[in-house]
Enzyme design. Structure first.
Site, PDB file in Angstrom:
ATOM      1  CG  HIS A  63      -0.372   0.047   2.524  1.00 44.58           C
ATOM      2  ND1 HIS A  63       0.422  -0.956   3.034  1.00 44.58           N
ATOM      3  CD2 HIS A  63      -0.430   0.999   3.504  1.00 44.58           C
ATOM      4  CE1 HIS A  63       0.806  -0.638   4.254  1.00 44.58           C
ATOM      5  NE2 HIS A  63       0.308   0.543   4.555  1.00 44.58           N
ATOM      6  CG  ASP A  67       4.641   2.959   7.367  1.00 40.12           C
ATOM      7  OD1 ASP A  67       3.795   3.293   6.526  1.00 40.12           O
ATOM      8  OD2 ASP A  67       4.381   2.176   8.301  1.00 40.12           O
ATOM      9  CG  HIS A 269       3.693  -2.697  10.349  1.00 43.04           C
ATOM     10  ND1 HIS A 269       2.679  -2.076  11.034  1.00 43.04           N
ATOM     11  CD2 HIS A 269       4.028  -1.865   9.334  1.00 43.04           C
ATOM     12  CE1 HIS A 269       2.389  -0.926  10.459  1.00 43.04           C
ATOM     13  NE2 HIS A 269       3.214  -0.779   9.407  1.00 43.04           N
TER      14      HIS A 269
END
EC number: 3.1.26.11
Length: 311
Positions: A63, A67, A269
Site C-alpha cells: 500500500h 512507511d 510492523h
C-alpha cells in the site's frame, strides 16, 4: 528460498528498527531478489546483508503509506549504478506509477534500465514457469494488498540406477523422462516416466501481508502457506486501538495463522512503543495461540525449507 526482514517497524524508524521492507531471495536457477515494500532507508539496510541490488528483479508494494514506500526513489536510482540491463518490475496499488514517476521526474533522476510499473487489482499479478504471485485486498485505512507467492511443483528425482539397469543411454532421453514424457528405445521398449521418476517436489508458499485488520482475504491468501508474514502493530489487549488504526494485535495475527493452517507465523510492523526487549513477550502472546510464531527484528533471516516430496 530466504526471507530477510530489512525493516520491522511501523510508522516511523527508531534507533532499533527501520520501517517496513522484506526481501525474498529466490533459489537457483532463478536466484533473483524480490522486495516487498520499501520504506525509507531500505537500501541502507540492504548494505548490511549479502543481498545484491543488481539481482533485484521485482518489487511488490502492499500500500502507499510512506512507511512502506518512501525508500523507493532512492533505491530505484541506486540500481542504475550497477551494470545490469535486466528490467525491473514494480507492482503496487493504483497511484504507485504517479508516486514514482513524479519523484524521479522532479529530481531529474535517470534510470539506466527499463522500469515496468503495473498497478494491480485482485487476482494473479505475476506468473512465470517457476512462480505465481496472487494479490487480494485487505482491511486497512487505504487500499492495502497481501501477496501469496507460490513456487510451482518440480519434477521428482530420476532413478539413475534403474535407468542404467534398463539400458537407457544418458543424454536427451533423461531430459524427456524428467519432464514427464515416456521414451521408446531403439529395441522398441517403452520406458515410462512414472516408472523411473520419483514423486514431484511440492512447491513452497509464502504469504506476505500489508497492513490490515483481521479479514477474510487473510485466510484466502494464507491457506496452507509454509510461512505467513503478518503485521502485529499492537499487543494483546489493544484490539480496540488496533481496529481504530486498521491494524492487528499479536493474538489476532496468531489466530489468523492457526485458522489458515500455516507452517510458521512471522510477525512484523511493530509499533514504536515496543523495544527489542519487548519482542520475547510479544512472541509469547502469539505462541499461546499458535506455537510456531516468531517476532521478527531488523535483519532477521528465515530460510523456507523445501517440503518433502508428495506421495
Amino acid at each position: 528460498m530466504d526471507l530477510w526482514f530489512l525493516g520491522t517497524g511501523a510508522g516511523r524508524p527508531t534507533k532499533e528498527r527501520n520501517v517496513t521492507s522484506i526481501a525474498l531471495k529466490l533459489p537457483e536457477p532463478c536466484g533473483e531478489l524480490w522486495l516487498f515494500d520499501a520504506g525509507e532507508g531500505t537500501q541502507h539496510r540492504l548494505l548490511h546483508t549479502p543481498l545484491k541490488l543488481s539481482k533485484l528483479s521485482a518489487i511488490f508494494i502492499t500500500h502507499l503509506h510512506g512507511d512502506h514506500t518512501f525508500g523507493l526513489p532512492g533505491l530505484l536510482s541506486s540500481r542504475s549504478y550497477f551494470e545490469t540491463e535486466q528490467p525491473l518490475k514494480l507492482f503496487g496499488p493504483p497511484g504507485i506509477r504517479k508516486m514514482v514517476t513524479t519523484a524521479l521526474d522532479i529530481s531529474g533522476s535517470r534510470l539506466e534500465y527499463e522500469l515496468i510499473v503495473e498497478e494491480i487489482s485482485e487476482g494473479t499479478v505475476y506468473e512465470d514457469g517457476l512462480y505465481k504471485v496472487e494479490a487480494a485486498l485487505l482491511d486497512h485505512r487505504i487500499d492495502s494488498y497481501g501477496y501469496r507467492i507460490t513456487e510451482r511443483d518440480r519434477p521428482g528425482k530420476l532413478d539413475s540406477a534403474k535407468l542404467r539397469e534398463l539400458g537407457v543411454p544418458s543424454g536427451p532421453l533423461y531430459g524427456v523422462l524428467k519432464g514427464g514424457g515416456d521414451v521408446t528405445l531403439d529395441d522398441g521398449r517403452v520406458i515410462r516416466a512414472s516408472d523411473v521418476v520419483g514423486p514431484p517436489v511440492k512447491g513452497r508458499v509464502v504469504t506476505i501481508l500489508g497492513d490490515t485488520r483481521p479479514c477474510g482475504n487473510t485466510l484466502k491468501l494464507a491457506a496452507g502457506a509454509d510461512v505467513l508474514v503478518h503485521e502485529a502493530t499492537f499487543a494483546a489487549g489493544q484490539e480496540e486501538k488496533a481496529f481504530d488504526y486498521g491494524h492487528s494485535t499479536t493474538l489476532q495475527a496468531a489466530a489468523e495463522a492457526k485458522k489458515a493452517g500455516v507452517g510458521r507465523l512471522v510477525m512484523t510492523h511493530f509499533s514504536s512503543r515496543f523495544r527489542l526487549e519487548d519482542l520475547p513477550e510479544l512472541e509469547r502472546e502469539a505462541q499461546s495461540v499458535f506455537p510456531e510464531s516468531v517476532a521478527a527484528y531488523d535483519l532477521y533471516q528465515l530460510s523456507v525449507p523445501q517440503p518433502a516430496r508428495s506421495e
